[in-house]
Design an enzyme around this catalytic site. Structure first.
Site, PDB file in Angstrom:
ATOM      1  N   LYS A 182       0.842  -1.138  -0.073  1.00 52.23           N
ATOM      2  CA  LYS A 182      -0.111   0.212   0.053  1.00 52.23           C
ATOM      3  C   LYS A 182       0.879   1.122   0.060  1.00 52.23           C
ATOM      4  O   LYS A 182       1.304   1.628   1.172  1.00 52.23           O
ATOM      5  CB  LYS A 182      -0.861  -0.052   1.226  1.00 52.23           C
ATOM      6  CG  LYS A 182      -2.455   0.814   1.142  1.00 52.23           C
ATOM      7  CD  LYS A 182      -2.351   2.354   0.810  1.00 52.23           C
ATOM      8  CE  LYS A 182      -1.880   2.936   2.211  1.00 52.23           C
ATOM      9  NZ  LYS A 182      -1.619   4.246   1.768  1.00 52.23           N
ATOM     10  N   GLU A 188       9.014   1.363  10.968  1.00 49.33           N
ATOM     11  CA  GLU A 188       9.958   2.203  11.091  1.00 49.33           C
ATOM     12  C   GLU A 188       9.615   3.646  11.072  1.00 49.33           C
ATOM     13  O   GLU A 188       8.839   3.946  10.261  1.00 49.33           O
ATOM     14  CB  GLU A 188      10.724   2.215   9.599  1.00 49.33           C
ATOM     15  CG  GLU A 188      11.266   0.717   9.488  1.00 49.33           C
ATOM     16  CD  GLU A 188      12.457   0.439  10.155  1.00 49.33           C
ATOM     17  OE1 GLU A 188      12.991   1.290  10.752  1.00 49.33           O
ATOM     18  OE2 GLU A 188      12.502  -0.932  10.228  1.00 49.33           O
ATOM     19  N   CYS A 210      13.415  10.617   7.609  1.00 47.06           N
ATOM     20  CA  CYS A 210      13.215  10.506   8.735  1.00 47.06           C
ATOM     21  C   CYS A 210      14.333  10.424   9.594  1.00 47.06           C
ATOM     22  O   CYS A 210      14.345  10.603  10.868  1.00 47.06           O
ATOM     23  CB  CYS A 210      12.604   8.900   8.846  1.00 47.06           C
ATOM     24  SG  CYS A 210      13.881   7.616   8.007  1.00 47.06           S
ATOM     25  N   GLU A 229       9.429  16.043  15.721  1.00 47.69           N
ATOM     26  CA  GLU A 229       9.705  15.900  14.448  1.00 47.69           C
ATOM     27  C   GLU A 229       8.936  16.758  13.563  1.00 47.69           C
ATOM     28  O   GLU A 229       7.573  16.722  13.515  1.00 47.69           O
ATOM     29  CB  GLU A 229       9.376  14.366  13.812  1.00 47.69           C
ATOM     30  CG  GLU A 229      10.002  14.069  12.413  1.00 47.69           C
ATOM     31  CD  GLU A 229       9.990  12.897  11.887  1.00 47.69           C
ATOM     32  OE1 GLU A 229       8.553  12.401  12.062  1.00 47.69           O
ATOM     33  OE2 GLU A 229      10.675  12.176  11.356  1.00 47.69           O
TER      34      GLU A 229
HETATM   35  P1  NAD Z   1       2.030   8.519   7.778  1.00 49.53           P
HETATM   36  O1  NAD Z   1       2.182   7.611   8.902  1.00 49.53           O
HETATM   37  O2  NAD Z   1       0.783   9.610   7.742  1.00 49.53           O
HETATM   38  O3  NAD Z   1       1.770   7.577   6.449  1.00 49.53           O
HETATM   39  C1  NAD Z   1       2.541   6.385   6.293  1.00 49.53           C
HETATM   40  C2  NAD Z   1       1.696   5.582   5.523  1.00 49.53           C
HETATM   41  O4  NAD Z   1       0.513   4.977   6.387  1.00 49.53           O
HETATM   42  C3  NAD Z   1       0.828   5.961   4.456  1.00 49.53           C
HETATM   43  O5  NAD Z   1       0.804   4.793   3.066  1.00 49.53           O
HETATM   44  C4  NAD Z   1      -0.619   5.956   4.637  1.00 49.53           C
HETATM   45  O6  NAD Z   1      -1.563   6.017   3.815  1.00 49.53           O
HETATM   46  C5  NAD Z   1      -0.732   5.009   5.550  1.00 49.53           C
HETATM   47  N1  NAD Z   1      -1.705   5.261   6.794  1.00 49.53           N
HETATM   48  C6  NAD Z   1      -2.189   6.303   7.065  1.00 49.53           C
HETATM   49  N2  NAD Z   1      -3.053   6.026   7.988  1.00 49.53           N
HETATM   50  C7  NAD Z   1      -3.315   4.713   8.281  1.00 49.53           C
HETATM   51  C8  NAD Z   1      -4.013   4.040   9.195  1.00 49.53           C
HETATM   52  N3  NAD Z   1      -5.097   4.175   9.877  1.00 49.53           N
HETATM   53  N4  NAD Z   1      -3.795   2.450   8.848  1.00 49.53           N
HETATM   54  C9  NAD Z   1      -3.026   1.787   7.824  1.00 49.53           C
HETATM   55  N5  NAD Z   1      -2.235   2.725   7.147  1.00 49.53           N
HETATM   56  C10 NAD Z   1      -2.284   3.903   7.400  1.00 49.53           C
HETATM   57  O7  NAD Z   1       3.390   9.069   7.387  1.00 49.53           O
HETATM   58  P2  NAD Z   1       3.847   9.988   6.301  1.00 49.53           P
HETATM   59  O8  NAD Z   1       3.148  11.378   6.308  1.00 49.53           O
HETATM   60  O9  NAD Z   1       3.657   9.027   4.896  1.00 49.53           O
HETATM   61  O10 NAD Z   1       5.659   9.888   6.404  1.00 49.53           O
HETATM   62  C11 NAD Z   1       6.020  10.787   7.192  1.00 49.53           C
HETATM   63  C12 NAD Z   1       6.406   9.993   8.524  1.00 49.53           C
HETATM   64  O11 NAD Z   1       7.165   8.933   8.030  1.00 49.53           O
HETATM   65  C13 NAD Z   1       7.448  10.875   9.450  1.00 49.53           C
HETATM   66  O12 NAD Z   1       6.930  10.685  10.727  1.00 49.53           O
HETATM   67  C14 NAD Z   1       8.624   9.950   9.363  1.00 49.53           C
HETATM   68  O13 NAD Z   1       9.689  10.273   9.989  1.00 49.53           O
HETATM   69  C15 NAD Z   1       8.451   8.855   9.033  1.00 49.53           C
HETATM   70  N6  NAD Z   1       9.530   8.090   7.961  1.00 49.53           N
HETATM   71  C16 NAD Z   1      10.080   7.029   8.674  1.00 49.53           C
HETATM   72  C17 NAD Z   1      11.105   6.520   7.998  1.00 49.53           C
HETATM   73  C18 NAD Z   1      11.985   5.365   8.683  1.00 49.53           C
HETATM   74  O14 NAD Z   1      12.704   4.598   8.095  1.00 49.53           O
HETATM   75  N7  NAD Z   1      12.042   5.333  10.005  1.00 49.53           N
HETATM   76  C19 NAD Z   1      11.355   6.603   6.662  1.00 49.53           C
HETATM   77  C20 NAD Z   1      10.435   7.566   6.142  1.00 49.53           C
HETATM   78  C21 NAD Z   1       9.502   8.408   6.656  1.00 49.53           C
END
Ligand code: NAD
Length: 489
Positions: A187, A262, A296, A393
């Site tokens: 997804k 992650e 991240c 963050e």
């Molecule tokens: P997000 O958590 O909003 O979304 C991530 C994914 O989760 C998307 O595909 C989204 O559609 C999905 N999602 C949202 N709500 C959901 C639910 N209720 N159930 C299941 N899936 C759901 O994060 P984002 O805005 O896409 O990314 C930013 C965040 O990701 C930041 O906090 C960043 O630090 C983190 N990040 C971490 C890493 C790492 O390797 N640690 C890498 C990149 C980004």
């Protein structure tokens, strides 16, 4: 080969991939926008819970199909071919990431695309080397025994990915899962799903049997939540925010799914008194502004020995002012747009919070006069580690420079965070660097450089930054179940 020279993405895959068929979603469509202009790129098919169920059934069928029967050497060949195809389409993929994420087109050429290809090659090498061990046992009621372990696929793995480096992080989940014989439902993030769909098309071209990898673009609370709740999904591998990570872990507990999370970070970059200051400023600036700070592992807390504080603040302010914001396809651009209007406003809100808490803006601090969702690269001086801008963050180009007087204090500040993803130490004293590396609570520590990531190394965080590791041998462990077999002789 498909091109996107006209900067439209409608000719590229933007539907669901289920059981080898590209098809529309039963939840209609959602609009994927170009962050640098705010204009719509393409209407992407949206998966419903029903579509997710069809994708999971296709994936489960392959656990007993051609895929299950395929030897590791052949799985490795498919992964190597995929790496070749990523390299063949490198230019297209760079342009796709620039278009969909808003990052300067030269950056995915440096990181996302070569890293994705390297990840597929790394795990291609593992695919026929997933071994167990033979373990001496004391016998069974007087009879000798022969015991050994094997590693088996976890089963159907649901991968939920973010929008900041979608191809690279998609590869971090897909390559180890397929190398170890799992099947998948992926997804991608609704803000930037296109490169993941092109990657799925490349995997098909490389010979992956239909149904082994399914893609269900859609909204998080719909498609993402349906995948997390599905009883026939054995594991969720998630990268994203702590808030969604927590919800996923709670939902996954209902069906005893394995979970790898992650999550985000608030990573320190520690500049010791004996550091090469010029190199430290340059590397630290990269840790703040690369990918618009939407990383991240962004090193957003710059901890500087007081003797170098003014010099580093001036250097970072200069580096911020030297950034060229604009069209991601213009070769002169060094920093692109943030992903969407809501996220831009969130980042601007943090900048206001920094001002309100009494920190001083030494560069940036506003919005440039550009279309799309740009925010100026911003550096705060006079920051205390308890301020909101140092605790939360921001996921944008905003850095906080914090002074310290001795290395113990630097470690105390570095560890005074709910996050623990990465840390950088700048020093000329390598022995001291090893000692301090042992004291920082972070999943990755870099000395004299920022973000030295490699698919051979484990990746993941401590504390709120996540649970579990992906990549390297840890990626193999995370995608397999260990079984112990004892034969009574
Ligand atoms: P997000 O958590 O909003 O979304 C991530 C994914 O989760 C998307 O595909 C989204 O559609 C999905 N999602 C949202 N709500 C959901 C639910 N209720 N159930 C299941 N899936 C759901 O994060 P984002 O805005 O896409 O990314 C930013 C965040 O990701 C930041 O906090 C960043 O630090 C983190 N990040 C971490 C890493 C790492 O390797 N640690 C890498 C990149 C980004």
């Amino acid at each position: 080969m498909t091109t996107i020279d006209d900067r439209r993405a409608t000719d590229l895959p933007h539907q669901l991939l289920i059981g080898g068929e590209w098809r529309d979603g039963s939840a209609g469509t959602f609009t994927d926008r170009n962050p640098a202009t705010g204009e719509a790129l393409v209407e992407v098919a949206a998966a419903s819970a029903q579509d997710v169920d069809a994708a999971v059934r296709a994936a489960r069928a392959q656990l007993e199909g051609d895929w299950a029967a395929m030897p590791g050497t052949e799985r490795g060949r498919i992964l190597n071919r995929t790496a070749d195809l990523i390299e063949r389409d490198a230019d297209l993929l760079c342009r796709l990431e620039a278009l969909d994420v808003g990052k300067p087109v030269g950056q995915p050429a440096l990181l996302d695309i070569p890293n994705a290809a390297a990840t597929f090659r790394h795990f291609a090498g593992w695919a026929d080397k997933i071994t167990g061990s033979s373990i001496p046992t004391a016998g069974y009621f007087g009879r000798p025994t022969h015991s050994y372990t094997v590693r088996e696929p976890v089963g159907v793995i649901g991968a939920i990915t973010p929008w900041n480096t979608p191809l690279m992080i998609g590869g971090w989940k897909i390559a180890p899962a397929l190398a170890t014989g799992n099947t998948m439902v992926v997804k991608p993030a609704e803000d930037a799903p296109l490169s993941t769909m092109h990657l799925a098309a490349l995997l098909e071209e490389a010979g992956l049997p239909p149904g082994v990898l399914n893609v269900v673009p859609g909204l998080g609370p719909d498609a993402g939540a349906a995948l997390t709740a599905h009883p026939d999904v054995d594991k969720i591998s998630f990268t994203g925010s702590p808030e969604v990570g927590r919800a996923i872990q709670i939902a996954a507990a209902e069906t005893f799914k394995r979970v790898t999370l992650e999550l985000g970070g608030k990573s320190p970059q520690i500049i010791l008194a004996d550091a090469d200051v010029e190199a430290a400023v340059q590397g630290t600036a990269m840790g703040l502004f690369f990918n618009q700070g939407e990383v991240c592992a962004a090193g957003t807390r710059v901890l500087v020995h007081r003797s170098l504080y003014d010099q580093v603040v001036d250097g970072l302010a200069g580096a911020a002012k030297a950034q060229v914001l604009g069209d991601p396809f213009d070769g002169a651009t060094t920093m692109g747009a943030l992903i969407n209007a809501k996220h831009r406003d969130r980042v601007l809100g943090y900048i206001e919070a920094g001002r309100a808490d009494g920190a001083s803006v030494v560069a940036g601090g506003g919005q440039p006069d550009l279309p799309g969702y740009f925010v100026e690269p911003t550096v705060f001086a006079g920051v205390d580690n308890d301020m909101t801008i140092a605790r939360e963050e921001i996921f944008g180009p905003v850095g906080s420079v914090i002074p310290f007087d001795d290395p113990d204090e630097a470690i105390r500040i570095a560890n005074a965070s709910r996050y623990g993803l990465a840390a950088t130490i700048w020093t000329r004293d390598v022995s001291h660097a090893h000692v301090l590396a042992g004291k920082v609570r972070a999943g990755a520590v870099w000395v004299n450089g920022w973000a030295a990531i490699n698919p051979a190394l484990p990746w993941g965080g401590m504390k709120t930054s996540g649970i579990g590791r992906e990549l390297g041998w840890s990626g193999i462990l995370a995608n397999t179940e260990e079984k112990a077999v004892t034969v009574i002789l």
